[in-house]
Design a protein around this motif. Structure first.
Motif, mmCIF file in Angstrom:
data_model
loop_
_atom_site.group_PDB
_atom_site.id
_atom_site.type_symbol
_atom_site.label_atom_id
_atom_site.label_comp_id
_atom_site.label_asym_id
_atom_site.label_seq_id
_atom_site.Cartn_x
_atom_site.Cartn_y
_atom_site.Cartn_z
ATOM 1 N N TYR A 18 46.771 40.292 48.530
ATOM 2 C CA TYR A 18 47.047 39.187 47.536
ATOM 3 C C TYR A 18 45.916 38.353 47.350
ATOM 4 C CZ TYR A 18 51.879 40.660 48.265
ATOM 5 O OH TYR A 18 53.111 41.318 48.218
ATOM 6 N N ALA A 19 45.615 37.838 46.139
ATOM 7 C CA ALA A 19 44.705 36.946 45.992
ATOM 8 C C ALA A 19 45.287 35.421 46.019
ATOM 9 C CB ALA A 19 44.024 37.213 44.393
ATOM 10 N N LYS A 20 44.580 34.518 46.467
ATOM 11 C CA LYS A 20 44.989 33.005 46.168
ATOM 12 C C LYS A 20 44.345 32.412 45.176
ATOM 13 C CE LYS A 20 45.400 28.797 49.079
ATOM 14 N NZ LYS A 20 45.010 28.433 50.587
ATOM 15 N N ILE A 21 45.426 31.949 44.235
ATOM 16 C CA ILE A 21 45.128 31.176 43.231
ATOM 17 C C ILE A 21 45.570 29.586 42.983
ATOM 18 C CG2 ILE A 21 45.374 31.350 40.630
ATOM 19 C CD1 ILE A 21 46.004 34.201 41.058
ATOM 20 N N LYS A 22 44.861 28.837 42.461
ATOM 21 C CA LYS A 22 45.144 27.228 42.416
ATOM 22 C C LYS A 22 45.283 26.843 41.143
ATOM 23 C CE LYS A 22 43.331 22.763 44.308
ATOM 24 N NZ LYS A 22 42.454 22.140 44.781
ATOM 25 N N ASN A 23 46.215 26.300 40.798
ATOM 26 C CA ASN A 23 46.208 25.341 39.609
ATOM 27 C C ASN A 23 45.876 24.124 39.699
ATOM 28 O OD1 ASN A 23 47.608 23.590 37.567
ATOM 29 N ND2 ASN A 23 48.851 25.198 36.975
ATOM 30 N N THR A 24 44.562 24.057 38.850
ATOM 31 C CA THR A 24 43.548 22.559 38.679
ATOM 32 C C THR A 24 44.317 21.439 38.212
ATOM 33 O OG1 THR A 24 42.899 23.253 36.800
ATOM 34 C CG2 THR A 24 41.548 24.280 38.431
ATOM 35 N N GLU A 53 49.054 36.147 44.190
ATOM 36 C CA GLU A 53 48.930 37.199 43.312
ATOM 37 C C GLU A 53 48.496 38.501 43.797
ATOM 38 O OE1 GLU A 53 47.839 38.763 38.674
ATOM 39 O OE2 GLU A 53 48.132 36.551 38.939
ATOM 40 N N LEU A 54 49.502 39.867 43.767
ATOM 41 C CA LEU A 54 49.117 41.078 44.229
ATOM 42 C C LEU A 54 47.992 41.713 43.478
ATOM 43 C CD1 LEU A 54 50.269 43.213 46.096
ATOM 44 C CD2 LEU A 54 51.305 44.345 44.094
ATOM 45 N N VAL A 55 46.930 42.118 44.169
ATOM 46 C CA VAL A 55 45.757 42.785 43.578
ATOM 47 C C VAL A 55 45.646 44.110 44.043
ATOM 48 C CG1 VAL A 55 44.490 40.513 43.240
ATOM 49 C CG2 VAL A 55 44.429 41.241 45.566
ATOM 50 N N GLU A 56 46.433 44.437 45.320
ATOM 51 C CA GLU A 56 46.217 45.775 45.527
ATOM 52 C C GLU A 56 47.606 46.086 46.223
ATOM 53 O OE1 GLU A 56 45.306 49.703 45.828
ATOM 54 O OE2 GLU A 56 43.888 48.137 45.155
ATOM 55 N N PRO A 57 48.635 46.956 45.491
ATOM 56 C CA PRO A 57 49.827 47.217 46.301
ATOM 57 C C PRO A 57 49.629 48.241 47.276
ATOM 58 C CG PRO A 57 49.374 48.773 44.188
ATOM 59 C CD PRO A 57 48.187 47.765 44.321
ATOM 60 N N LEU A 58 50.691 48.419 48.068
ATOM 61 C CA LEU A 58 50.727 49.547 49.080
ATOM 62 C C LEU A 58 50.232 50.807 48.815
ATOM 63 C CD1 LEU A 58 51.663 49.809 52.300
ATOM 64 C CD2 LEU A 58 53.949 50.890 51.214
ATOM 65 N N ALA A 59 49.229 51.476 49.213
ATOM 66 C CA ALA A 59 48.806 52.571 48.439
ATOM 67 C C ALA A 59 48.666 53.715 49.645
ATOM 68 C CB ALA A 59 47.238 52.354 47.930
#
Length: 828
Positions: free
Chosen positions: A378-384, A392-398
């Motif tokens: 997951y990526a970490k995203i901030k609302n400014t 948010e998922l950036v790589e599912p289980l693969a």
């Protein structure tokens, strides 16, 4: 295109039936005797096991004077015996001046300025895939797999050796357990064997079975081992648990991380091996040599993780498998709203586990299966605006899979099939690719034919199906050699989920003629002259891509000075179809000529030097590229060495892609200056312990002075409206200080200190002081780590416990009640 693919498939099938016979190559034979108790590996051949051992003699010079008998003063005698645990070699290499034997210390799997003894074993006697074991006069071990003459040094076996220098010779004593060798399950074994001796003072190589350099590969000229029979090889099971700890500091933030895990190897049968990695840890792998990439393609870095480099020769056939995809950078990018920003995107995906199963049947069918699973990332995203964070998922289980089949026949031929697949959880991108490959040499070992047919399928928002095919034929014997090849890829060919695609949508033709001397002549030991023609076209829509002629050469004098010169030209210019980054577009590249040269001095000397120089001059005013490399090396002693390398590339007025706004493609005229410097120092305490310091600094400066719009006909038109700053200065700096101790066979303790930083600034022309001042004010990584791994062989552990049990039983028998039943038991 369909016709080309059909022809490729027919060609593959037709030649798979060719070359069933094999020209008779003289093969020495040695018949071994079995011993009840193996010799002690101490470099002294006085054990009872050696008394009646058969002896391999009459070595023959391979390099530089091919075929000359070994002089009596250097006679070499190798005794060989076997037991139920493995095979033993006792080599005595005579030398009239033993005090001059060269024995530079190196780390394991390194060969320096050394005499050495070399063993090549082939348990299937197929002349294609062998294991090589080398021990230097300094006692350092080197091992590798050799497949059709290609060496893979990433394989690390667990075997035993000892050396001793005597008054008239030096001795190498070697024990190779059956657990390290692959061979069929038969009562009577027939193995391939080659042995060599390097006499470093004169850089002369002697082999047991004569290697004819007129034709064929080195690996087909082995002899034979007879007499190994009724052996009861032990269970092939080993464990390598590890513990590691890391203290990391980045940008003033520190953390401590510890890991523990296990590598397991199990011999499913005598021929097949399961290799499993549980809770992997790759924190001490080498840094990638990062660069500022301005090309249309990603940089393809080498694999550094041991699990993915060892024993992968089956999986890498056809280049469908690029292991860096497993646990690499996430495949997705976060979707951001206008008031959001990315706090962190992990640089790699964590690996849960990975397994390999590989081996070869009695009928020479190689089978390999690879599987790996990676975690959700997951990526970490901030609302400014609100300050709230989300992920948010950036790589599912693969799940990553490779299946490889490799059928060998006729002792020097193969036909192979490889399939790769990537399956991601949910409705995300999946991919599958398959390839069929053949490699056939005719019965006289004069002609070699090879080729492939591949297909790729990607299931995404838009499904893609692509193909690749190739055919090649080469004359591989004598002074005069030649090759002709054809290769095509369709525009939708894509193997990037588990491979590396690179260029697509082309058909290329290649022709080669080469001349070489087979014996020293005049002032030269070796000489090679190579002439190449390359012609390529874009497939859809058809377009001339390039035509060039290349000449290169290599010479080695009798004083072991090596040098070469080259020349390349593209007299008609090129239509570059990848630099525009938009399908169907191309840019015209002017004609050029490209002289080059290099030389390398004798590495036996304490001070040696490598120099490279090349210059590309375009048929365009002021446009050229000059590359210079200087690489001295100095051997202070047999324990201390220094290596320096510095390369400068000065490119003036090159034209390259800078931007695309959905309508126009923008190019820029730029000057680019790049300097890459590396320094390595090695202090080798002994053949088990070493300290290594490695430093690298990469610097590049890019300065633009004019911008263009790319026209439909490939021409560039000046564009004064484009004013975006594209200038930049990039640095990457890293230092590794590593201490390694192989404290037991297969077991290692490593301390590592690491410092790394990088910088990018959108200015050019910075002076030396300002550049480094800016670099050293960037966040730095400082890391100290320790890792210990211990090799546990099931059979040795079992023997230890058995001996302890027998000792306990003996103690109990001596402490039975006597004289009224009183027992006196001593604590132990």
């Amino acid at each position: 295109m369909v016709r080309v693919l059909i022809f490729t498939a027919v060609f593959c099938f037709g030649f798979s039936l060719y070359g069933q016979e094999f020209d008779t190559i003289p093969r020495k034979k040695i018949r071994l005797v079995k011993v009840l108790e193996g010799p002690k590996i101490n470099g002294v051949l006085d054990d009872a096991a050696w008394q009646n051992a058969p002896v391999a003699t009459d070595f023959v010079e391979r390099l530089p004077n091919n075929g000359r008998p070994i002089p009596d003063s250097l006679r070499t005698e190798v005794k060989i015996v076997y037991d139920d645990f493995g095979i033993y070699f006792g080599a005595t290499m005579y030398d009239p001046e033993p005090e001059k034997i060269l024995k530079e210390l190196t780390e394991r799997d390194g060969i320096g300025n050394d005499d050495f003894f070399f063993i090549l074993l082939n348990g299937y006697n197929d002349r294609q895939q062998s294991l090589q074991f080398i021990v230097t006069a300094a006692g350092v071990q080197y091992d590798a797999k050799m497949t059709n003459g290609n060496e893979d040094p990433s394989w690390n076996g667990v075997w035993y050796s000892s050396v001793k220098i005597n008054d008239d010779s030096w001795v190498a004593e070697v024990f190779i357990p059956y657990s390290e060798i692959r061979f069929p399950k038969k009562d009577v074994q027939l193995w391939g064997l080659q042995m060599e001796r390097e006499f470093r003072r004169t850089r002369t190589r002697y082999s047991w079975n004569h290697v004819d350099n007129v034709k064929g590969l080195f690996s087909i000229y082995d002899g034979e081992i007879h007499g190994i029979q009724n052996i009861d090889p032990p269970v092939r099971l080993s464990f390598q648990p590890y513990l590691s700890g890391y203290i990391n500091d980045y940008d003033g933030k520190s953390d401590f991380v510890y890991n523990g895990g296990l590598d397991l190897k199990y011999g499913i049968s005598d021929a097949f091996t399961l290799d499993m990695m549980l809770v992997p840890d790759f924190g001490q792998t080498k840094f990638d040599p990062k660069v500022l990439n301005l090309t249309a393609f990603e940089v393809q870095y080498e694999e550094q993780r041991p699990f993915f480099t060892e024993g992968t020769e089956l999986f890498t056939k056809g280049d469908l498998f690029y292991s860096r995809r497993v646990g690499g950078y996430p495949s997705l990018y976060p979707n951001l709203s206008a008031d959001e920003e990315i706090v962190k995107v992990p640089a790699k995906v964590d690996l849960i586990n990975a397994i390999k199963v590989s081996g070869r049947t009695r009928k020479n069918l190689g089978i390999g299966v690879f599987n790996a699973v990676t975690e959700r990332t997951y990526a970490k995203i901030k609302n400014t605006a609100t300050g709230q964070s989300r992920k948010e998922l950036v790589e599912p289980l693969a799940n990553y899979n490779v299946v490889a089949l490799d059928q060998r026949f006729g002792q020097n031929n193969s036909i192979s099939f490889v399939n790769t697949s990537t399956l991601r959880e949910g409705n995300y991108r999946d991919a599958n690719a398959s390839g069929l490959y053949f490699d056939v040499t005719n019965k006289n070992n004069i002609m070699n034919y090879w080729g492939n047919a591949e297909a790729s399928f990607v299931k995404d928002t838009e499904d893609l199906f692509g193909m690749e095919g190739s055919l090649s034929a080469a004359k591989i014997n004598g002074k005069h050699r030649a090759q002709a090849s054809i290769l095509f890829r369709t525009k939708d060919y894509n193997i990037d989920d588990l491979g590396y695609t690179g260029q697509t949508n082309y058909i290329n033709y290649f022709g080669y003629y080469g001349y070489r001397i087979l014996q020293p002549k005049g002032a030269f030991n070796t000489a090679y002259l190579n002439f190449n023609l390359n012609y390529g076209r874009r497939l859809e829509p058809d377009l001339y891509n390039y035509f060039n002629f290349n000449f290169n050469s290599e010479f080695e004098t009798k004083k072991y000075l090596s040098f070469g010169v080259g020349f390349e030209t593209a007299p008609f210019g090129n239509n570059e179809i990848y630099e525009p980054r938009v399908e169907g577009r191309y840019v015209k590249i002017p004609a050029y000529y490209y002289p080059s040269g290099w030389f390398s001095t004798d590495y036996r000397k304490r001070l040696a030097l490598d120099v490279n120089l090349s210059w590309v001059k375009y048929d365009q005013s002021g446009r050229d590229k000059l590359t210079m490399r200087l690489a001295p090396r100095f051997r202070v002693s047999d324990k201390l060495k220094l290596f320096l390398s510095s390369q400068a590339t000065l490119s003036a007025n090159e034209q390259g892609f800078v931007d695309y706004d959905g309508v126009n493609i923008y190019f820029g005229k730029r000057d680019r200056n790049t300097v890459e410097t590396s320094l390595e120092s090695q202090f080798i305490f002994n053949d088990k312990m070493a300290m290594n310091l490695a430093f690298r600094h990469y610097y590049t400066d890019v300065s633009y002075d004019k911008f263009y719009t790319l026209e439909q006909d490939g021409e560039l038109t000046p564009d004064f409206s484009y004013i975006t700053n594209q200038n930049g200065t990039y640095n990457f700096w890293n230092i590794d200080l590593r201490f390694s101790w192989w404290f037991a066979p297969g077991s290692q303790l490593t301390f590592l200190y690491r410092n790394a930083m990088e910088s990018y600034k959108d200015v050019s022309g910075m002076n030396f002081r300002d550049n480094f001042d800016y670099l050293f004010h960037q966040p730095q990584l400082n890391s100290f780590s320790i890792r210990i791994s211990y090799y546990l062989d099931y059979n040795r552990v079992k023997t230890i416990f058995k001996k302890r049990h027998e000792t306990d039983e003996t103690v109990r028998s001596h402490n039975q009640p006597r004289n009224g039943g009183r027992t006196y038991v001593k604590n132990y």
